[in-house]
Design a protein around this motif. Structure first.
Motif, PDB file in Angstrom:
ATOM      1  N   THR A 110     -10.389  -6.458 -18.452  1.00 52.10           N
ATOM      2  CA  THR A 110     -11.455  -7.084 -19.231  1.00 52.10           C
ATOM      3  C   THR A 110     -12.567  -6.112 -19.605  1.00 52.10           C
ATOM      4  OG1 THR A 110     -12.545  -7.782 -17.177  1.00 52.10           O
ATOM      5  CG2 THR A 110     -11.013  -9.341 -18.214  1.00 52.10           C
ATOM      6  N   ASP A 111     -12.745  -5.055 -18.794  1.00 54.54           N
ATOM      7  CA  ASP A 111     -13.808  -4.086 -19.057  1.00 54.54           C
ATOM      8  C   ASP A 111     -13.331  -3.068 -20.090  1.00 54.54           C
ATOM      9  OD1 ASP A 111     -15.980  -2.438 -18.992  1.00 54.54           O
ATOM     10  OD2 ASP A 111     -16.038  -2.218 -16.813  1.00 54.54           O
ATOM     11  N   GLN A 112     -14.087  -2.881 -21.149  1.00 58.41           N
ATOM     12  CA  GLN A 112     -13.674  -2.017 -22.251  1.00 58.41           C
ATOM     13  C   GLN A 112     -14.341  -0.640 -22.231  1.00 58.41           C
ATOM     14  OE1 GLN A 112     -11.257  -2.845 -24.494  1.00 58.41           O
ATOM     15  NE2 GLN A 112     -10.970  -4.670 -23.228  1.00 58.41           N
ATOM     16  N   HIS A 113     -14.989  -0.262 -21.110  1.00 63.19           N
ATOM     17  CA  HIS A 113     -15.659   1.033 -21.094  1.00 63.19           C
ATOM     18  C   HIS A 113     -14.639   2.171 -21.121  1.00 63.19           C
ATOM     19  CE1 HIS A 113     -14.605   0.751 -16.798  1.00 63.19           C
ATOM     20  NE2 HIS A 113     -14.753   2.067 -16.763  1.00 63.19           N
ATOM     21  N   SER A 114     -15.064   3.332 -21.594  1.00 62.77           N
ATOM     22  CA  SER A 114     -14.160   4.472 -21.725  1.00 62.77           C
ATOM     23  C   SER A 114     -13.851   5.081 -20.359  1.00 62.77           C
ATOM     24  CB  SER A 114     -14.779   5.530 -22.636  1.00 62.77           C
ATOM     25  OG  SER A 114     -15.997   6.001 -22.097  1.00 62.77           O
ATOM     26  N   TRP A 115     -12.694   5.690 -20.265  1.00 63.74           N
ATOM     27  CA  TRP A 115     -12.222   6.288 -19.017  1.00 63.74           C
ATOM     28  C   TRP A 115     -13.090   7.496 -18.640  1.00 63.74           C
ATOM     29  CZ3 TRP A 115     -10.221  11.066 -17.555  1.00 63.74           C
ATOM     30  CH2 TRP A 115      -9.514  11.104 -16.337  1.00 63.74           C
ATOM     31  N   GLN A 116     -13.460   7.558 -17.355  1.00 64.70           N
ATOM     32  CA  GLN A 116     -14.262   8.671 -16.852  1.00 64.70           C
ATOM     33  C   GLN A 116     -13.590   9.274 -15.626  1.00 64.70           C
ATOM     34  OE1 GLN A 116     -17.007   9.936 -18.300  1.00 64.70           O
ATOM     35  NE2 GLN A 116     -16.818   8.398 -19.938  1.00 64.70           N
ATOM     36  N   PRO A 117     -13.521  10.621 -15.529  1.00 66.75           N
ATOM     37  CA  PRO A 117     -12.865  11.248 -14.381  1.00 66.75           C
ATOM     38  C   PRO A 117     -13.664  11.072 -13.095  1.00 66.75           C
ATOM     39  CG  PRO A 117     -13.912  12.913 -15.749  1.00 66.75           C
ATOM     40  CD  PRO A 117     -14.027  11.612 -16.493  1.00 66.75           C
ATOM     41  N   ARG A 118     -12.949  10.982 -11.979  1.00 67.14           N
ATOM     42  CA  ARG A 118     -13.595  10.853 -10.677  1.00 67.14           C
ATOM     43  C   ARG A 118     -13.849  12.208 -10.028  1.00 67.14           C
ATOM     44  NH1 ARG A 118      -9.660   5.891  -8.950  1.00 67.14           N
ATOM     45  NH2 ARG A 118     -11.051   4.174  -9.528  1.00 67.14           N
ATOM     46  N   LEU A 119     -13.219  13.249 -10.536  1.00 61.57           N
ATOM     47  CA  LEU A 119     -13.426  14.609 -10.035  1.00 61.57           C
ATOM     48  C   LEU A 119     -14.105  15.431 -11.117  1.00 61.57           C
ATOM     49  CD1 LEU A 119      -9.913  15.264  -8.425  1.00 61.57           C
ATOM     50  CD2 LEU A 119     -11.997  14.538  -7.251  1.00 61.57           C
ATOM     51  N   THR A 120     -14.703  16.532 -10.718  1.00 62.73           N
ATOM     52  CA  THR A 120     -15.378  17.402 -11.670  1.00 62.73           C
ATOM     53  C   THR A 120     -14.351  18.182 -12.490  1.00 62.73           C
ATOM     54  OG1 THR A 120     -17.227  17.661 -10.137  1.00 62.73           O
ATOM     55  CG2 THR A 120     -17.053  19.258 -11.943  1.00 62.73           C
ATOM     56  N   PRO A 121     -14.370  18.061 -13.813  1.00 69.01           N
ATOM     57  CA  PRO A 121     -13.412  18.809 -14.643  1.00 69.01           C
ATOM     58  C   PRO A 121     -13.668  20.305 -14.592  1.00 69.01           C
ATOM     59  CG  PRO A 121     -14.396  16.964 -15.851  1.00 69.01           C
ATOM     60  CD  PRO A 121     -15.201  17.141 -14.606  1.00 69.01           C
ATOM     61  N   VAL A 122     -12.725  21.067 -15.110  1.00 67.68           N
ATOM     62  CA  VAL A 122     -12.869  22.524 -15.209  1.00 67.68           C
ATOM     63  C   VAL A 122     -13.995  22.855 -16.188  1.00 67.68           C
ATOM     64  CG1 VAL A 122     -11.728  24.627 -16.035  1.00 67.68           C
ATOM     65  CG2 VAL A 122     -10.465  22.987 -14.616  1.00 67.68           C
TER      66      VAL A 122
ATOM     67  N   ALA B 112      -6.751   1.997 -19.471  1.00 69.46           N
ATOM     68  CA  ALA B 112      -6.875   3.017 -20.519  1.00 69.46           C
ATOM     69  C   ALA B 112      -5.571   3.164 -21.289  1.00 69.46           C
ATOM     70  CB  ALA B 112      -7.290   4.354 -19.896  1.00 69.46           C
ATOM     71  N   CYS B 113      -4.438   3.197 -20.579  1.00 68.10           N
ATOM     72  CA  CYS B 113      -3.134   3.327 -21.238  1.00 68.10           C
ATOM     73  C   CYS B 113      -2.759   2.029 -21.949  1.00 68.10           C
ATOM     74  CB  CYS B 113      -2.064   3.693 -20.208  1.00 68.10           C
ATOM     75  SG  CYS B 113      -2.314   5.292 -19.417  1.00 68.10           S
ATOM     76  N   PHE B 114      -3.067   0.896 -21.334  1.00 67.05           N
ATOM     77  CA  PHE B 114      -2.729  -0.390 -21.944  1.00 67.05           C
ATOM     78  C   PHE B 114      -3.443  -0.559 -23.286  1.00 67.05           C
ATOM     79  CE2 PHE B 114      -3.615  -4.867 -22.740  1.00 67.05           C
ATOM     80  CZ  PHE B 114      -2.353  -5.431 -22.609  1.00 67.05           C
ATOM     81  N   ASN B 115      -4.726  -0.239 -23.323  1.00 68.17           N
ATOM     82  CA  ASN B 115      -5.500  -0.401 -24.555  1.00 68.17           C
ATOM     83  C   ASN B 115      -4.996   0.509 -25.665  1.00 68.17           C
ATOM     84  OD1 ASN B 115      -7.172  -2.350 -23.410  1.00 68.17           O
ATOM     85  ND2 ASN B 115      -8.619  -0.824 -22.642  1.00 68.17           N
ATOM     86  N   ARG B 116      -4.379   1.609 -25.290  1.00 68.72           N
ATOM     87  CA  ARG B 116      -3.869   2.539 -26.295  1.00 68.72           C
ATOM     88  C   ARG B 116      -2.546   2.056 -26.880  1.00 68.72           C
ATOM     89  NH1 ARG B 116      -0.841   7.834 -25.890  1.00 68.72           N
ATOM     90  NH2 ARG B 116      -1.127   8.770 -27.921  1.00 68.72           N
TER      91      ARG B 116
END
Length: 378
Positions: A210-222, A292-296
């Protein structure tokens, strides 16, 4: 209960923590040396039209074999930033294979793991292996069980960010391998062997979609300024790909795995972007809980029904869509029970061998992507 570590890993459900004076041989020792380490001998059994279909799928199969060689090399030297040993990797692969229930994979990874020495018997090593095994089992069985606390436990056990990315790729790869192997096994109409009494985990709860917010990583990216040559090469290749656009900088912690993963996605892009490929990917994402994958991938006509539940969507789908949903759902939920009977709806809907293979690859690839997105971000 006292925890133990077994040196032998010949059992289907091995104890990862024990030490015994004697070492038992794996049940199928020759499985360690099989030439095709992705389909594990299934390709050699194919004849006629199915052999031709596999020939047409060679680019994807070659990319998959390259990823296997990258994730499970013959030897490996750990470092301060990449602490996962070959034992850790193969132990994880065996745990995931056991969760999927695909015996061919269990035999192979048990045979490869058997000659390796496990970690020492210190409390820290025991705790680390326990955390790795539990996390791998949960992510392979029910991705919605993974949250920030689970990642924190890996960090506390001594895994670095690059370790966690590689570890996640290994779990995703073996889940993908199990479902492709199960699909080819079904196309060959081989008998299915599975453990009775195993409870299939429930599908993800509807509220997670139900939540439409964009995907955010849980770890620090490179960070760009610290990126190595292999990371930059992987970033350059993978960033333009829509499936990887949001996760590329995070997955770049293991640049080689990211590049191989991107190669596979690129090769399979035509299959996964067909209507049946997108529907199969949406079904896998709905079951695994990856919003995130479902919405795509979810088609607009079935989006609402699929959100309510995969089984509910079957009733409102056309005959062709219903066949794809049933096939993708069974392969996602229970690859060990997937048989020729589960492909029959696709045959009745007029699917060729190639289109059936597309559904299998799309479902398997989506399961890998679901687990990366579900565990590494929110």
């Amino acid at each position: 209960m006292e925890q133990r570590r077994l040196k032998s890993h010949s059992h289907w459900y091995h104890e990862t923590q024990a030490t015994l004076a004697s070492r038992a041989e794996p049940l199928v020792p020759e499985a360690a040396d099989i030439e095709d380490r992705f389909l594990l001998g299934l390709a050699a059994l194919c004849e006629g039209g199915l052999r031709q279909t596999l020939q047409e799928a060679q680019p994807a199969l070659l990319a998959s074999r390259d990823l296997y060689s990258l994730l499970f090399p013959s030897s490996l030297t750990a470092s301060l930033t990449h602490t996962l040993t070959l034992y850790d990797r193969l132990s994880t692969a065996l745990t995931v294979a056991q969760v999927t229930g695909v015996q061919r994979l269990c035999n192979h990874y048990a045979a490869r793991l058997n000659p390796l020495s496990g970690p020492d018997s210190s409390r820290e090593s025991n705790r680390r292996l326990t955390q790795i095994t539990e996390y791998a089992r949960q992510l392979a069985m029910q991705p919605t069980l993974i949250d920030e606390a689970a990642l924190q436990r890996l960090d506390e056990a001594g895994l670095t960010a690059p370790d966690i990315i590689t570890f996640s790729q290994i779990i995703g790869f073996v889940c993908y391998q199990a479902r492709v192997a199960a699909g080819v096994h079904a196309l060959l109409a081989l008998p299915v062997r599975w453990i009775p009494g195993v409870t299939v985990p429930p599908d993800a709860d509807e509220c997670g979609f139900t939540d439409q917010h964009s995907w955010q990583p849980r770890l620090t990216p490179v960070e760009l300024r610290y990126a190595t040559h292999s990371q930059l090469e992987a970033l350059t290749f993978c960033q333009p790909q829509q499936a990887l656009s949001r996760s590329t900088w995070l997955l770049a912690h293991d640049g080689d795995a990211l590049y191989g993963w991107g190669q596979l996605i690129k090769v399979l892009e035509e299959q996964t972007m067909t209507p049946e490929g997108q529907l199969a990917a949406a079904v896998a994402a709905r079951i695994n809980g990856s919003a995130a994958c479902f919405n795509r991938y979810a088609p607009e006509a079935l989006r609402s029904a699929l959100k309510t539940g995969v089984d509910d969507a079957i009733g409102s789908a056309s005959a062709v869509d219903r066949a794809v949903i049933q096939t993708a759902a069974q392969l996602t939920r229970s690859p060990e029970r997937f048989s020729a009977a589960h492909l029959q709806p696709l045959k009745e809907a007029g699917f060729s061998l190639q289109r059936m293979m597309n559904v299998i690859f799309s479902t398997a690839l989506a399961g890998w992507n679901n687990r990366l997105m579900q565990s590494l971000g929110s």
